[in-house]
Write a protein that holds these residues in place. Structure first.
Motif, PDB file in Angstrom:
ATOM      1  N   LEU A  92      -0.198   3.263 -11.152  1.00  4.88           N
ATOM      2  CA  LEU A  92      -0.246   2.423  -9.989  1.00  4.88           C
ATOM      3  C   LEU A  92       1.099   1.954  -9.588  1.00  4.88           C
ATOM      4  O   LEU A  92       1.275   1.784  -8.514  1.00  4.88           O
ATOM      5  N   LEU A 109       1.622   2.456  -4.920  1.00  4.31           N
ATOM      6  CA  LEU A 109       0.143   1.897  -5.057  1.00  4.31           C
ATOM      7  C   LEU A 109      -0.074   0.501  -5.464  1.00  4.31           C
ATOM      8  O   LEU A 109      -0.829  -0.167  -4.748  1.00  4.31           O
ATOM      9  N   GLY A 113      -1.101  -2.366  -3.049  1.00  4.40           N
ATOM     10  CA  GLY A 113      -2.461  -3.060  -3.289  1.00  4.40           C
ATOM     11  C   GLY A 113      -2.377  -4.595  -3.221  1.00  4.40           C
ATOM     12  O   GLY A 113      -3.089  -5.318  -2.897  1.00  4.40           O
ATOM     13  N   GLY A 117      -3.949  -7.048  -0.885  1.00  6.70           N
ATOM     14  CA  GLY A 117      -4.692  -8.094  -1.504  1.00  6.70           C
ATOM     15  C   GLY A 117      -4.329  -9.530  -0.676  1.00  6.70           C
ATOM     16  O   GLY A 117      -5.279 -10.227  -0.203  1.00  6.70           O
TER      17      GLY A 117
END
Length: 562
Positions: A92, A109, A113, A117
């Motif tokens: 990630l 990533l 994210g 978020g």
């Protein structure tokens, strides 16, 4: 202070005033006192909720990062559930995406994210509660959606500034270097700008609907100070994108501070101690002011003299003599203030330290000569001059060199002057690492002349008791040269005449050992770093799926720019 309501207070009153309850229905009277609707508690409902989100996420990341120090690392054992979870986390934070049409590499990533978020949370907090406009103008002149978006904006501000500081308190908590948080500085600023726009336009719509726009503009400082704040904020967000920032960095940096000062001053007056709005300014001042003063004092008490030497392929070596108290770890960087007139004295420039620390030794900086300060220093080197400097630092990953000693295999990948980051780590690992560890160093340079300063560093290995090191040099232009025998102990060196290294193949080969823990350290241009990240992410995914022979694949990738 001019334009502020008198008397100036720390907080404004929470006692409701100005309502004509006789012109409201019973339901409307209840609505304006409900949670998430009450104007007089909107800072608690929306600003504090935003603060709690940031603190919770930062705390969770810090917990995971600190816990990783103490996790057991079994050798010669297949990957367990903890290893697979670590591999998922590594994937990630490693995986990137490329938009070739725009020459753009996305953040990792995990960073995307986190940004997505934050954006989703912010939009949900701002849009979930209805109504967006009061059905009755007697319920207040501030539309609910404008009120809540304003408080969300103010709450983001301290974190947005904290992400940008060099002495970074969030980075200390999360065990990461300040430059890796720049992506969150830029995106939190973008989200704050979106909520600021949502805060602005409902007021315009509402006052036009009430027929009060001209009167409010002429009589209330809230309107024009809001516009004055929005103009530099628009500039700050628009010009912080890579095309403007990277192409004109020196100009961008100076104007960025000017615009930020105007924005903060106008926003301070615009908020005018409404409820707890100024608390967020004091928090921002404490975070930024402490970091700035610490940097300034630390930089000014570390004077030095830089002796300059021109190297082939428009490369410059600066040896900086500083106080004996100044120490650094391999892989760290410093900010240098050059005494070359008022323009350069007012700014600091980041450089990776290209040598390991030794008692009484000089700080060595390798610079690729471009425009601006490096061009001026290159001219000074040709004339044989020295320059007075002030050194601020060191910054970066102080424990990286020590952490690498725990791995079975370490692969160093350097593109051009990216070797300034990887070479000190190599020297430290060869000198202090485990004898059974396998080390490979791969560097790609444009011309054979660029190897001169690299060979100097490799001579530091002479006389050590290292594990076996394989050094491979790729020369992408020109012809290869033969390395002199005895430059470094126990070294197998191969020089390629042309072409670029197959990074994916090198990484696959390094990760092919059974039950091995592999660390990959890379530094190079954006395209180089992207290829490394893509290949490492594939190996980490294989570990997570139980398909790899390696137990752990760790990546530390350093970029040329932030």
């Amino acid at each position: 202070m001019l334009w502020l309501k008198k008397p100036v207070l720390w907080h404004s009153s929470r006692v409701p005033s100005g309502y004509d309850y006789a012109k409201m229905t019973p339901g409307e009277r209840l609505l304006i006192r409900e949670r998430f609707h009450d104007w007089y508690s909107a800072d608690w409902d929306y600003a504090l909720t935003t603060v709690y989100l940031f603190c919770a996420v930062i705390g969770l990341v810090a917990l995971v990062r600190w816990a990783s120090i103490f996790r057991p690392r079994k050798t010669n054992a297949p990957a367990g559930i903890v290893d697979k979870l670590v591999a998922v986390g590594g994937f990630l934070v490693t995986k990137q995406f490329r938009l070739a049409a725009f020459n753009y590499d996305s953040p990792p990533l995990a960073a995307m994210g986190a940004v997505v978020g934050l954006f989703v949370f912010t939009m949900a907090l701002m849009l979930a509660v209805k109504p967006y406009y009061w059905p009755n103008h007697e319920m207040g002149h501030s539309p609910p959606i404008a009120t809540r978006s304003g408080w969300i904006s103010i709450a983001i501000m301290p974190f947005m500034i904290a992400f940008a500081t060099k002495i970074n308190f969030i980075g200390l908590l999360a065990r990461t270097s300040h430059e890796r948080l720049q992506v969150f500085h830029r995106w939190s600023a973008t989200i704050m700008y979106i909520t600021s726009l949502v805060h602005t336009f409902p007021f315009i719509i509402n006052n036009i609907d009430m027929g009060m726009m001209r009167a409010e503009w002429k009589t209330s400082s809230y309107y024009w100070t809001g516009v004055v704040a929005l103009i530099p904020q628009t500039y700050l967000v628009a010009c912080s994108w890579g095309y403007f920032r990277n192409g004109y960095y020196e100009t961008f940096k100076k104007l960025h501070f000017v615009a930020a000062g105007l924005f903060m001053a106008a926003l301070f007056v615009h908020c005018c101690f409404r409820l707890t709005s100024w608390d967020y300014f004091w928090a921002t001042l404490a975070l930024y002011g402490t970091a700035w003063i610490t940097r300034l004092v630390r930089g000014l008490v570390t004077p030095g003299t830089a002796t300059l030497e021109g190297l082939p392929d428009r490369t410059l070596l600066a040896r900086v003599s500083t106080s004996r108290r100044f120490t650094w770890a391999p892989g760290q960087h410093v900010f240098v203030r050059f005494m070359l007139g008022p323009v350069h004295f007012a700014t600091t420039h980041p450089f990776t330290v290209s040598n390991c620390h030794s008692a009484g030794g000089s700080l060595e900086l390798i610079m690729r000569v471009r425009d601006g300060i490096t061009q001026e220093l290159y001219r000074r080197a040709a004339a044989g001059g020295a320059v007075r400097v002030f050194v601020d630092g060191p910054y970066g990953h102080a424990t990286l060199a020590r952490d690498l000693r725990a791995y079975d295999r370490v692969l160093f990948l350097a593109g051009g002057s990216g070797a300034t980051f990887t070479l000190p780590l190599l020297v430290d690992l060869v000198t202090n690492g485990r004898a059974e560890a396998t080390i490979e160093f791969v560097v790609a340079v444009r011309e054979s002349g660029s190897l001169e300063w690299i060979d100097r560093q490799l001579r530091d290995l002479k006389g050590a008791e290292p594990p076996r090191v394989a050094i491979t040099t790729y020369i992408t232009r020109g012809t290869s040269v033969s390395e002199k025998d005895g430059d470094a102990p126990d070294v197998a060196s191969r020089h390629e005449d042309e072409g670029r290294p197959d990074l994916a193949a090198l990484i696959r080969n390094a990760c092919s050992g059974a039950a091995a823990r592999v660390a990959i350290i890379a530094c190079g241009p954006d395209e180089f770093a992207y290829d490394v990240r893509r290949a490492v992410a594939a190996e980490q995914l294989r570990v997570a799926c139980g398909e790899a022979s390696a137990v752990e694949v760790y990546l530390h990738a350093e970029n040329y720019s932030w």
